[in-house]
Write a protein that holds these residues in place. Structure first.
Motif, PDB file in Angstrom:
ATOM      1  N   ARG A  16       0.781  -1.125  -0.011  1.00  0.00           N
ATOM      2  CA  ARG A  16       0.148   0.138  -0.070  1.00  0.00           C
ATOM      3  C   ARG A  16       0.948   1.146   0.190  1.00  0.00           C
ATOM      4  O   ARG A  16       1.768   1.308   0.755  1.00  0.00           O
ATOM      5  N   ARG A  17       0.281   2.194  -0.731  1.00  0.00           N
ATOM      6  CA  ARG A  17       1.301   3.449  -0.842  1.00  0.00           C
ATOM      7  C   ARG A  17       0.264   4.473  -1.128  1.00  0.00           C
ATOM      8  O   ARG A  17      -0.798   4.409  -1.694  1.00  0.00           O
ATOM      9  N   ILE A  18       0.484   5.683  -0.631  1.00  0.00           N
ATOM     10  CA  ILE A  18      -0.131   6.820  -0.811  1.00  0.00           C
ATOM     11  C   ILE A  18       0.642   7.893  -1.590  1.00  0.00           C
ATOM     12  O   ILE A  18       1.992   8.065  -1.047  1.00  0.00           O
ATOM     13  N   LYS A  19       0.305   8.115  -2.923  1.00  0.00           N
ATOM     14  CA  LYS A  19       0.796   9.188  -3.614  1.00  0.00           C
ATOM     15  C   LYS A  19       0.209   9.907  -4.386  1.00  0.00           C
ATOM     16  O   LYS A  19      -1.051   9.994  -4.724  1.00  0.00           O
ATOM     17  N   ARG A  20       0.980  11.199  -4.891  1.00  0.00           N
ATOM     18  CA  ARG A  20       0.104  11.891  -5.821  1.00  0.00           C
ATOM     19  C   ARG A  20       0.252  11.198  -7.164  1.00  0.00           C
ATOM     20  O   ARG A  20       1.281  10.831  -7.685  1.00  0.00           O
ATOM     21  N   VAL A  21      -0.959  11.229  -7.780  1.00  0.00           N
ATOM     22  CA  VAL A  21      -0.731  10.735  -9.072  1.00  0.00           C
ATOM     23  C   VAL A  21      -1.188  11.210 -10.268  1.00  0.00           C
ATOM     24  O   VAL A  21      -2.310  12.126 -10.195  1.00  0.00           O
ATOM     25  N   GLN A  22      -0.541  11.345 -11.164  1.00  0.00           N
ATOM     26  CA  GLN A  22      -0.541  12.244 -12.680  1.00  0.00           C
ATOM     27  C   GLN A  22      -0.782  11.192 -13.490  1.00  0.00           C
ATOM     28  O   GLN A  22       0.127  10.244 -13.680  1.00  0.00           O
ATOM     29  N   ARG A  23      -1.718  11.081 -14.502  1.00  0.00           N
ATOM     30  CA  ARG A  23      -1.845  10.178 -15.713  1.00  0.00           C
ATOM     31  C   ARG A  23      -1.185  10.953 -16.930  1.00  0.00           C
ATOM     32  O   ARG A  23      -1.381  12.269 -17.252  1.00  0.00           O
ATOM     33  N   LEU A  24      -0.266  10.091 -17.340  1.00  0.00           N
ATOM     34  CA  LEU A  24       0.575  10.790 -18.558  1.00  0.00           C
ATOM     35  C   LEU A  24      -0.073  10.233 -19.910  1.00  0.00           C
ATOM     36  O   LEU A  24      -0.749   9.221 -20.016  1.00  0.00           O
ATOM     37  N   ALA A  25       0.321  10.908 -21.072  1.00  0.00           N
ATOM     38  CA  ALA A  25      -0.104  10.413 -22.417  1.00  0.00           C
ATOM     39  C   ALA A  25       0.186   8.903 -22.670  1.00  0.00           C
ATOM     40  O   ALA A  25       1.410   8.519 -22.027  1.00  0.00           O
ATOM     41  N   GLY A  26      -0.480   8.476 -23.167  1.00  0.00           N
ATOM     42  CA  GLY A  26      -0.215   6.650 -23.524  1.00  0.00           C
ATOM     43  C   GLY A  26      -0.886   5.992 -22.393  1.00  0.00           C
ATOM     44  O   GLY A  26      -0.654   4.795 -22.430  1.00  0.00           O
ATOM     45  N   GLY A  27      -1.193   6.400 -21.243  1.00  0.00           N
ATOM     46  CA  GLY A  27      -1.811   5.699 -20.180  1.00  0.00           C
ATOM     47  C   GLY A  27      -0.913   5.264 -18.997  1.00  0.00           C
ATOM     48  O   GLY A  27      -1.257   4.917 -18.120  1.00  0.00           O
ATOM     49  N   ALA A  28       0.420   5.832 -18.932  1.00  0.00           N
ATOM     50  CA  ALA A  28       1.292   5.675 -17.789  1.00  0.00           C
ATOM     51  C   ALA A  28       1.020   6.602 -16.701  1.00  0.00           C
ATOM     52  O   ALA A  28       0.083   7.639 -16.912  1.00  0.00           O
ATOM     53  N   LEU A  29       1.038   5.982 -15.614  1.00  0.00           N
ATOM     54  CA  LEU A  29       0.927   6.846 -14.339  1.00  0.00           C
ATOM     55  C   LEU A  29       2.292   7.200 -13.517  1.00  0.00           C
ATOM     56  O   LEU A  29       3.158   6.418 -13.638  1.00  0.00           O
ATOM     57  N   TYR A  30       2.299   8.489 -13.224  1.00  0.00           N
ATOM     58  CA  TYR A  30       3.416   9.085 -12.546  1.00  0.00           C
ATOM     59  C   TYR A  30       3.150   9.011 -11.047  1.00  0.00           C
ATOM     60  O   TYR A  30       2.148  10.002 -10.650  1.00  0.00           O
ATOM     61  N   LEU A  31       3.791   8.444 -10.298  1.00  0.00           N
ATOM     62  CA  LEU A  31       3.794   8.499  -8.672  1.00  0.00           C
ATOM     63  C   LEU A  31       4.529   9.483  -8.145  1.00  0.00           C
ATOM     64  O   LEU A  31       5.913   9.260  -8.260  1.00  0.00           O
ATOM     65  N   ILE A  32       4.196  10.373  -7.340  1.00  0.00           N
ATOM     66  CA  ILE A  32       4.990  11.395  -6.843  1.00  0.00           C
ATOM     67  C   ILE A  32       4.700  11.374  -5.295  1.00  0.00           C
ATOM     68  O   ILE A  32       3.546  11.338  -4.673  1.00  0.00           O
ATOM     69  N   SER A  33       5.821  11.405  -4.611  1.00  0.00           N
ATOM     70  CA  SER A  33       5.635  11.354  -3.174  1.00  0.00           C
ATOM     71  C   SER A  33       6.291  12.930  -2.643  1.00  0.00           C
ATOM     72  O   SER A  33       7.295  13.509  -3.217  1.00  0.00           O
ATOM     73  N   ALA A  34       5.514  13.518  -1.533  1.00  0.00           N
ATOM     74  CA  ALA A  34       5.959  14.794  -1.079  1.00  0.00           C
ATOM     75  C   ALA A  34       7.267  14.570  -0.211  1.00  0.00           C
ATOM     76  O   ALA A  34       7.777  15.566   0.037  1.00  0.00           O
TER      77      ALA A  34
END
Length: 83
Positions: free
Chosen positions: A34-52
């Motif tokens: 389990r993770r809590i992350k800021r998620v951005q959807r990128l072009a092509g369907g990838a996800l970018y997971l960002i930690s503060a």
């Protein structure tokens, strides 16, 4: 998620909101963890997971690796301690 969540905080997760069309903070299950992350959807369907937290680098999940990822819900409310 230093800055967004502190150690000991409680979070309320909206499990009905699992689609990261708009950037937000989500509870995810990544390879059984389990993770809590800021998620951005990128072009092509990838996800970018960002930690503060600066100790963790951003992570890109490619579409072919999405079988290891489940979005459990959007984090909506944080309840923290008074110090």
């Amino acid at each position: 998620m230093d800055g967004t969540l502190a150690d000991g905080d409680w979070g309320l997760v909206d499990r009905s909101n699992r689609d990261p069309k708009q950037e937000g903070v989500f509870l995810l299950l990544v390879s059984g963890e389990r993770r809590i992350k800021r998620v951005q959807r990128l072009a092509g369907g990838a996800l970018y997971l960002i930690s503060a937290n600066d100790h963790y680098q951003p992570e890109m999940i490619k579409p072919q690796d999405m079988h290891d990822v489940e979005i459990l819900g959007r984090c909506e409310i944080r309840v923290g301690r008074v110090v």
